[in-house]
Design a protein around this motif. Sequence first.
Motif, PDB file in Angstrom:
ATOM      1  N   LYS A 155      57.197  17.948  -7.903  1.00 37.79           N
ATOM      2  CA  LYS A 155      58.313  17.918  -6.958  1.00 37.79           C
ATOM      3  C   LYS A 155      59.513  17.218  -7.563  1.00 37.79           C
ATOM      4  O   LYS A 155      59.419  16.562  -8.595  1.00 37.79           O
ATOM      5  N   SER A 156      60.642  17.373  -6.889  1.00 36.97           N
ATOM      6  CA  SER A 156      61.869  16.701  -7.277  1.00 36.97           C
ATOM      7  C   SER A 156      61.999  15.402  -6.492  1.00 36.97           C
ATOM      8  O   SER A 156      61.446  15.260  -5.393  1.00 36.97           O
ATOM      9  N   GLY A 158      63.086  12.842  -3.972  1.00 37.83           N
ATOM     10  CA  GLY A 158      63.616  12.986  -2.620  1.00 37.83           C
ATOM     11  C   GLY A 158      63.017  14.111  -1.809  1.00 37.83           C
ATOM     12  O   GLY A 158      63.341  14.256  -0.621  1.00 37.83           O
ATOM     13  N   ASP A 159      62.122  14.909  -2.408  1.00 40.31           N
ATOM     14  CA  ASP A 159      61.526  16.025  -1.662  1.00 40.31           C
ATOM     15  C   ASP A 159      60.758  15.550  -0.436  1.00 40.31           C
ATOM     16  O   ASP A 159      60.639  16.309   0.547  1.00 40.31           O
ATOM     17  N   TRP A 160      60.246  14.343  -0.472  1.00 35.59           N
ATOM     18  CA  TRP A 160      59.492  13.836   0.674  1.00 35.59           C
ATOM     19  C   TRP A 160      60.396  13.589   1.885  1.00 35.59           C
ATOM     20  O   TRP A 160      59.909  13.419   2.994  1.00 35.59           O
ATOM     21  N   GLN A 161      61.701  13.610   1.675  1.00 31.87           N
ATOM     22  CA  GLN A 161      62.651  13.440   2.775  1.00 31.87           C
ATOM     23  C   GLN A 161      63.270  14.761   3.220  1.00 31.87           C
ATOM     24  O   GLN A 161      64.087  14.787   4.139  1.00 31.87           O
ATOM     25  N   ARG A 162      62.877  15.850   2.579  1.00 38.29           N
ATOM     26  CA  ARG A 162      63.464  17.156   2.865  1.00 38.29           C
ATOM     27  C   ARG A 162      62.479  18.045   3.609  1.00 38.29           C
ATOM     28  O   ARG A 162      61.268  17.949   3.415  1.00 38.29           O
ATOM     29  N   SER A 163      63.000  18.944   4.406  1.00 39.20           N
ATOM     30  CA  SER A 163      62.144  19.922   5.075  1.00 39.20           C
ATOM     31  C   SER A 163      61.746  21.044   4.121  1.00 39.20           C
ATOM     32  O   SER A 163      60.698  21.668   4.276  1.00 39.20           O
ATOM     33  N   VAL A 164      62.611  21.293   3.125  1.00 39.15           N
ATOM     34  CA  VAL A 164      62.354  22.307   2.101  1.00 39.15           C
ATOM     35  C   VAL A 164      62.579  21.651   0.741  1.00 39.15           C
ATOM     36  O   VAL A 164      63.574  20.954   0.547  1.00 39.15           O
ATOM     37  N   PRO A 165      61.676  21.852  -0.243  1.00 41.35           N
ATOM     38  CA  PRO A 165      61.863  21.242  -1.566  1.00 41.35           C
ATOM     39  C   PRO A 165      63.197  21.618  -2.191  1.00 41.35           C
ATOM     40  O   PRO A 165      63.719  22.722  -1.980  1.00 41.35           O
ATOM     41  N   LEU A 166      63.749  20.694  -2.978  1.00 44.16           N
ATOM     42  CA  LEU A 166      65.019  20.944  -3.648  1.00 44.16           C
ATOM     43  C   LEU A 166      64.938  22.145  -4.573  1.00 44.16           C
ATOM     44  O   LEU A 166      65.859  22.976  -4.637  1.00 44.16           O
TER      45      LEU A 166
END
Length: 262
Positions: A155-156, A158-166
């Motif tokens: 993962k990238s 901050g992905d854990w804070q996103r609804s969709v991966p960067l």
Amino acid sequence: PADRLRVVTWNVWFDDFYILQRHDAIMKESLVLSPDFICFQEVLPEFAKALREHAGLNELYDISPFRIEGYGVIMLASKDLRVDFGQNEFPTRMGRSLLHATAHARLPGVVVATAHLESMNSRSYRKQQLEVAANYLRGAERAVICGDFNFDDRKSWGDWQRSVPLLPPEELENHVLEEVLPDFVDTFLEFGHDEETRWTFDGTRNPVCVRDSGERMRYDRLMAKGLRAQSYRMLGEAAINDQGVRPSDHYGLTVDMAWPLV
């Protein structure tokens, strides 16, 4: 042994939070393993000075001599390896460089390199830095590059804070390793380590030292060429005091490697 290589790599965290207690724990846990090489990142000048002036440590290990300003990397190599240390400059805005050592005895020809790749949103810099490392290591039959690579393989940031991966999987930064270091194997993947403890920076398991509980990333790597991983485990998982402080915000790694079967 003449056909086994043990390497420790650990980002020791430059924060002054319980720093003396943490550094003491890091050294004790590293040295009890009797590794051939110890590679530290985020080393402050005071820690480097303490290592270089420690009489007992200097009886066992040669220590890389290069000056550290701000923070940097340092390497300890078992004296019986009779290594030559070297340093290659990186393209960098943060004072990063490649530190390496070549063994001339017991494991002659083995090269171990360590780096703390550029931090934050610096994908292009990290690729250039890995290219410098690859160019240096190209001629080595058996080599290791380890340290804090500052990207994860799944993962990238901050992905854990996103609804969709960067980024989709095929565009992740981790693919640079296949491109730039095609002859090197990620020892974590080679040895099939436990999925639950894959994260070397883990706000869930290490909440006192890592502020964001959602940040679980495998920033730290040990890549090997011409060597076969025999064991892979994390260091620094236990608390060092009643406050739950771990030795660092990163977990260390220790990997045993052997010559491949012919």
